[in-house]
Write a protein that holds these residues in place. Structure first.
Motif, mmCIF file in Angstrom:
data_model
loop_
_atom_site.group_PDB
_atom_site.id
_atom_site.type_symbol
_atom_site.label_atom_id
_atom_site.label_comp_id
_atom_site.label_asym_id
_atom_site.label_seq_id
_atom_site.Cartn_x
_atom_site.Cartn_y
_atom_site.Cartn_z
ATOM 1 N N LEU A 466 33.042 -6.426 124.040
ATOM 2 C CA LEU A 466 31.639 -6.952 124.350
ATOM 3 C C LEU A 466 31.152 -6.001 125.689
ATOM 4 O O LEU A 466 30.139 -5.521 125.506
ATOM 5 N N VAL A 467 32.213 -5.817 126.672
ATOM 6 C CA VAL A 467 31.904 -5.000 127.625
ATOM 7 C C VAL A 467 31.691 -3.487 127.459
ATOM 8 O O VAL A 467 30.700 -2.990 127.936
ATOM 9 N N LEU A 468 32.479 -3.079 126.739
ATOM 10 C CA LEU A 468 32.440 -1.717 126.143
ATOM 11 C C LEU A 468 30.807 -1.561 125.590
ATOM 12 O O LEU A 468 30.474 -0.541 125.740
ATOM 13 N N THR A 469 30.649 -2.257 124.652
ATOM 14 C CA THR A 469 29.505 -2.300 123.883
ATOM 15 C C THR A 469 28.401 -2.285 124.732
ATOM 16 O O THR A 469 27.319 -1.488 124.581
ATOM 17 N N SER A 470 28.070 -3.103 125.676
ATOM 18 C CA SER A 470 27.163 -3.144 126.680
ATOM 19 C C SER A 470 26.888 -1.749 127.294
ATOM 20 O O SER A 470 25.624 -1.495 127.550
ATOM 21 N N LEU A 471 27.924 -0.787 127.417
ATOM 22 C CA LEU A 471 27.783 0.329 128.236
ATOM 23 C C LEU A 471 27.694 1.562 127.179
ATOM 24 O O LEU A 471 27.075 2.515 127.517
ATOM 25 N N ILE A 472 28.284 1.385 126.166
ATOM 26 C CA ILE A 472 28.325 2.808 125.122
ATOM 27 C C ILE A 472 27.456 2.369 123.732
ATOM 28 O O ILE A 472 27.642 3.121 122.927
ATOM 29 N N ARG A 473 26.763 1.525 124.070
ATOM 30 C CA ARG A 473 25.983 1.083 122.763
ATOM 31 C C ARG A 473 25.148 2.167 122.238
ATOM 32 O O ARG A 473 25.071 2.351 120.953
ATOM 33 N N GLN A 474 24.517 2.913 123.226
ATOM 34 C CA GLN A 474 23.556 4.324 122.737
ATOM 35 C C GLN A 474 24.466 5.235 121.906
ATOM 36 O O GLN A 474 23.679 6.209 121.362
ATOM 37 N N ALA A 475 25.964 5.212 122.022
ATOM 38 C CA ALA A 475 26.562 6.188 121.566
ATOM 39 C C ALA A 475 27.059 5.909 120.028
ATOM 40 O O ALA A 475 27.945 6.821 119.202
ATOM 41 N N ILE A 476 26.881 4.720 119.641
ATOM 42 C CA ILE A 476 27.444 4.109 118.447
ATOM 43 C C ILE A 476 26.022 4.600 117.418
ATOM 44 O O ILE A 476 24.995 3.816 117.699
ATOM 45 N N ASP A 477 26.367 5.359 116.489
ATOM 46 C CA ASP A 477 25.372 5.487 115.340
ATOM 47 C C ASP A 477 25.228 4.481 114.403
ATOM 48 O O ASP A 477 25.796 4.414 113.204
ATOM 49 N N GLY A 478 24.836 3.398 114.626
ATOM 50 C CA GLY A 478 24.573 2.133 113.740
ATOM 51 C C GLY A 478 24.422 0.705 114.444
ATOM 52 O O GLY A 478 24.433 0.800 115.597
ATOM 53 N N PRO A 479 24.389 -0.274 113.516
ATOM 54 C CA PRO A 479 24.317 -1.567 114.406
ATOM 55 C C PRO A 479 25.484 -2.232 114.864
ATOM 56 O O PRO A 479 26.499 -1.590 114.710
ATOM 57 N N THR A 480 25.280 -3.149 115.818
ATOM 58 C CA THR A 480 26.376 -3.725 116.375
ATOM 59 C C THR A 480 26.204 -5.139 116.325
ATOM 60 O O THR A 480 25.229 -5.778 116.140
ATOM 61 N N PRO A 481 27.490 -5.848 116.109
ATOM 62 C CA PRO A 481 27.481 -7.414 115.769
ATOM 63 C C PRO A 481 27.270 -8.056 117.014
ATOM 64 O O PRO A 481 27.197 -7.596 118.221
ATOM 65 N N LEU A 482 27.127 -9.498 116.712
ATOM 66 C CA LEU A 482 26.630 -10.347 118.026
ATOM 67 C C LEU A 482 28.133 -10.801 118.557
ATOM 68 O O LEU A 482 28.954 -11.329 117.625
ATOM 69 N N GLY A 483 28.323 -11.017 119.622
ATOM 70 C CA GLY A 483 29.764 -11.429 120.582
ATOM 71 C C GLY A 483 29.329 -12.763 120.732
ATOM 72 O O GLY A 483 28.624 -13.283 121.292
ATOM 73 N N LEU A 484 30.186 -13.667 120.037
ATOM 74 C CA LEU A 484 29.986 -15.092 119.804
ATOM 75 C C LEU A 484 30.892 -15.779 120.778
ATOM 76 O O LEU A 484 32.180 -15.819 120.708
ATOM 77 N N VAL A 485 30.390 -16.260 121.981
ATOM 78 C CA VAL A 485 31.291 -16.865 123.117
ATOM 79 C C VAL A 485 31.191 -18.344 123.201
ATOM 80 O O VAL A 485 30.054 -18.903 123.380
ATOM 81 N N ASP A 486 32.158 -18.949 122.547
ATOM 82 C CA ASP A 486 32.164 -20.418 122.434
ATOM 83 C C ASP A 486 33.131 -21.062 123.033
ATOM 84 O O ASP A 486 34.447 -20.237 123.341
#
Length: 845
Positions: A466-486
């Motif tokens: 989740l931390v990685l996704t928040s910073l490199i999201r723009q380099a990922i060519d496609g959608p990203t799933p939801l991080g479910l924190v419970d």
């Protein structure tokens, strides 16, 4: 009042007066306030003995500058900026200082040099040149005097008259002026918007005759003083060179007007410091005549003016509209659609609109505002020559090729605008990180998120994902799933974890989204966030069941299309956000389960909020303070993976619809030595499958009551109300609907059956399907799938005789015999798509 340090004078202190006298430098007796005590001090010369007696009594002494002292002068540096940057501008010479501070006095001999004073925008003294070329005189305080606050005056390295440099007055005056300019810029250099200020400064000074080298020296000195990284200095050098090249080609470049808007009063100060007779404030702004012209020509000129001034880009195109980047009252950057007044204001700043009229034999220009008709025509064009904008980010950009864009502003490669928070500084990210650097990065990240009570290794790995996704999201060519924190209960740290992710990713608290029970509200909220350019959206404090078809759709969408709230238009924008949700024992409805990854926290305590012993009790404050280092650490892990050739992570589960995300994040984690990524997917699916179990039980009980006999929704409602076992087997959402009344329940039941038609539940594959109509009402029946499944392939509908007949027809009509083109399907091929002997039931998953 004479202070104690001044009373304790030594023979060595007094001996300095002999040196001054030997150099024929006129001395002046001063009081504690550094004011001359003798009347007519500028024209009277006292005996050496009188000065010595004064000094031994604790008095201060100054040296009179100008022709009376052989053109001796002193340049006195008052601002800390000028003292720090002086060695870059002033010739080497004898230096003086006050107490322990940096040298603040530069002594020269410069024939004909006159007095000059340089003040800041608040009129505080930056530098004063103590000299005289008009017969008057200015004095400068020297050793053995004592400053009331800073301590004794001293010469750096001792008094050495041979070290006093002789410098041409014009050269010295210009160098001091450049130092004053650099000091003024450094003091007013903002944390954000430096690129725009640099362009205005460069254009202004170059246009008014300063050399490229001189402009670069002043700007680089100011930027270095404010701690600009090497990348920023390289960008600055390129900007100055590009601006100089534009001016040589007679192209437009921003200048004095833009500078006056950015820092009011600075253009006038710079002009005075650098000794310009008349400053040219022209920014190369075009002039547009508005009368006696066709609208198409006016619009073309207006558009050209907008385009010419859009470097660096400030006007963009997004979702088929003109937009700009602005900040709200909290400093959060947003993408704002440009309305009529926005475009009109922009035009007024990039072009001078005039009306030309004839008065006698002369043509007179009258300044006017941009005509509304022209503004509307510009906005109504089918396309514009402005760059596309997809999102605004607040961290350095990791591009799809693995390179890092750390320069604030627009990045055309990714179509992103990097707008860091004021004061944010990110350490340089190594191009090829070593194992030691990777280890150090992991240690720092662990310090930020390592003390949360993860239920298993997968949850810890997924947190890093989740931390990685928040910073490199723009380099990922496609959608990203939801991080479910419970977690099983409140106070476990779910919201804090989401907040730390937001602080690292954006520098501020995350944009929290409430979990509505109405999908229409979900749709509106998602549209508002995405149209506004949000890059991190957190659904906070989900209570119970999370079921939102609009959210499920957004998670797997590359683009989002919806009607803009409050406006009669439809917008289509790129979906580039990172998504997370927090809550206690969240259950997932609909298609959300396969669009999430799970971070389970469990402190295994009745009062988890009372836990103690954390390394950083105020973790959020620590994360804000260390944000630059944390961002660099995360990007170091990503850079290491890219530098290694993007190796695939072994055993990383494949997440349907999110293949690019799971491959990228899984590869980075595996290369960094982190295991467990997505290993709890099955547990998440089992947890989310509760509704499937309910439907399995309901359909099985329905089968017991009716078998596969068709039934209408109304009749099924009646059966449910009459048969307790069937009513008890109802799925929870339908059971709630039944309590509200049979009429609304029948409609709700029909929609539920239609939505799940064909969906298999349980080992027997119970499913509901349509079975015709009865009096215009749909009939439904329950079936099982215990028999063999048949799949229809594309080739099963292939008729080889059709092409053979066509060939025979060609031959009969005189065409070439093409029998070999198609002799029917292959009979020996093992390909199930073309082997006609393969039966349908053999084609299985």
């Amino acid at each position: 009042m004479i202070n104690d340090q001044a009373r304790n004078r030594t023979d060595e202190d007094v001996a300095l007066l002999d040196y001054y006298d030997a150099e024929d430098i006129k001395m002046v007796r001063l009081d504690d306030a550094k004011k001359p005590v003798d009347p007519e001090w500028q024209i009277r010369r006292l005996a050496l003995k009188q000065h010595k007696e004064w000094v031994m009594q604790g008095g201060n002494v100054g040296l009179q500058c100008g022709e009376v002292s052989g053109w001796f002068s002193g340049t006195d540096l008052d601002w800390a900026e000028s003292r720090a940057m002086a060695p870059k501008f002033l010739p080497a010479t004898l230096l003086g200082a006050k107490g322990q501070e940096a040298p603040s006095q530069y002594f020269y001999r410069s024939e004909g040099l006159g007095y000059a004073k340089f003040t800041g925008l608040d009129n505080s003294e930056i530098i004063s040149v103590k000299a005289s070329n008009n017969g008057a005189g200015h004095q400068i305080v020297v050793a053995p005097s004592v400053h009331q606050v800073k301590g004794p005056y001293r010469f750096v390295g001792g008094y050495n008259p041979a070290a006093i440099a002789s410098v041409d007055k014009d050269e010295l005056r210009h160098r001091v002026g450049m130092l004053a300019v650099a000091s003024l810029i450094a003091r007013h250099l903002p944390d954000l918007g430096r690129h725009n200020l640099a362009m205005a400064l460069a254009g202004y000074m170059l246009r008014n005759g300063e050399s490229e080298a001189a402009v670069l020296l002043m700007l680089v000195a100011a930027w270095e003083y404010r701690g600009a990284p090497r990348e920023g200095l390289r960008d600055l050098e390129n900007l100055v060179r590009d601006t100089a090249a534009k001016l040589r080609r007679n192209e437009r470049a921003t200048g004095g007007r833009a500078l006056e808007e950015l820092v009011p009063g600075m253009p006038a100060k710079i002009a005075r410091f650098l000794g310009w007779e008349k400053a040219d404030l022209n920014d190369g702004i075009p002039k547009i005549q508005v009368n006696n012209r066709h609208l198409r020509d006016l619009t073309a000129d207006a558009l050209k003016a907008l385009e010419g001034a859009n470097n660096p880009p400030e006007v963009f195109v997004r979702a088929g509209s003109l937009v700009r980047v602005r900040e709200d009252e909290h400093g959060t950057p947003q993408i704002q659609p440009m309305e009529l007044n926005h475009v009109r204001g922009r035009l007024a700043r990039v072009a001078d609109f005039v009306k030309v009229s004839k008065q006698g034999d002369k043509f007179v220009e009258t300044k006017v505002s941009p005509p509304e008709l022209v503004v509307k025509d510009v906005m109504a064009l089918s396309s514009w020559p402005f760059p596309a904008l997809e999102a605004v980010v607040e961290s350095p950009i990791l591009r799809p090729n693995g390179s890092v864009c750390a320069a604030p502003g627009y990045d055309p490669e990714t179509r992103l605008f990097y707008r860091p928070l004021p004061g944010f500084e990110c350490p340089e990210i190594p191009a090829e990180p070593s194992q030691r650097q990777i280890r150090a990065a992991m240690d720092l990240i662990n310090e930020a998120v390592g003390e949360f009570p993860y239920a298993d290794k997968a949850s810890a790995a997924n947190t890093l994902a989740l931390v990685l996704t928040s910073l490199i999201r723009q380099a990922i060519d496609g959608p990203t799933p939801l991080g479910l924190v419970d977690a099983p209960q409140a106070g476990t740290g779910k919201t804090l974890l989401a907040e730390i992710v937001a602080v690292v990713g954006t520098g501020r608290a995350g944009e929290m989204l409430g979990a509505s029970r109405d999908d229409e509200e979900w749709r509106k909220a998602i549209t508002a966030k995405l149209v506004g350019g949000s890059t991190l959206v957190i659904v906070d404090n989900v209570e119970g069941r999370l079921h939102a078809p609009s959210l499920a759709r957004a998670l797997t969408s590359r683009t989002w299309t919806d009607r803009v709230l409050g406006r009669s238009e439809v917008a289509t924008v790129k979906q580039r956000a990172t998504w997370a949700a927090t809550g206690n024992n969240i259950s997932l409805g609909g298609d959300l389960a396969r669009r999430c990854y799970w971070i389970r926290l469990d402190a295994k305590q009745s009062r988890p909020w009372q836990r103690k012993g954390f390394k950083h009790p105020d973790l959020t404050a620590w994360a804000r303070e260390k944000r630059g280092e944390l961002v660099a650490a995360v990007l170091t892990l990503a850079r290491a993976w890219y530098a290694a050739g993007r190796p695939k992570g072994e055993g990383v589960p494949r997440l349907g619809s999110f293949e690019a995300w799971s491959e990228t994040i899984g590869g980075i984690l595996a290369f960094a030595g982190v295991s467990g990524f997505l290993d709890n997917l099955e547990e998440l699916y089992d947890k989310a499958d509760e509704s499937s179990s309910e439907w399995e039980g309901f359909l099985e009980e329905w089968w017991r009551q009716r078998g596969d006999d068709p039934i209408t929704g109304k009749a099924l409602t009646k059966l449910i109300t009459e048969e307790k076992s069937l009513k008890d087997a109802l799925p929870s959402d339908l059971s709630e609907a039944l309590d509200k009344g049979e009429g609304s329940f029948t409609r709700r039941l029909g929609k539920a059956l239609a939505k799940r038609a064909g969906t298999r539940f349980g080992d027997k594959g119970w499913h509901v399907s349509e079975a015709g109509e009865e009096r215009r009402a749909k009939l439904w029946q329950v079936q099982d799938s215990s028999g063999e499944c048949e799949f229809v392939s594309f080739v099963s509908s292939y008729n080889p005789s059709a092409s053979k007949k066509s060939c025979d027809s060609d031959t009969e009509s005189g065409g070439q015999n093409t029998k070999n083109r198609s002799e029917g399907a292959e009979t020996n091929s093992q390909n199930s798509q073309t082997h006609t002997e393969t039966t349908m039931h053999e084609e299985r998953f």
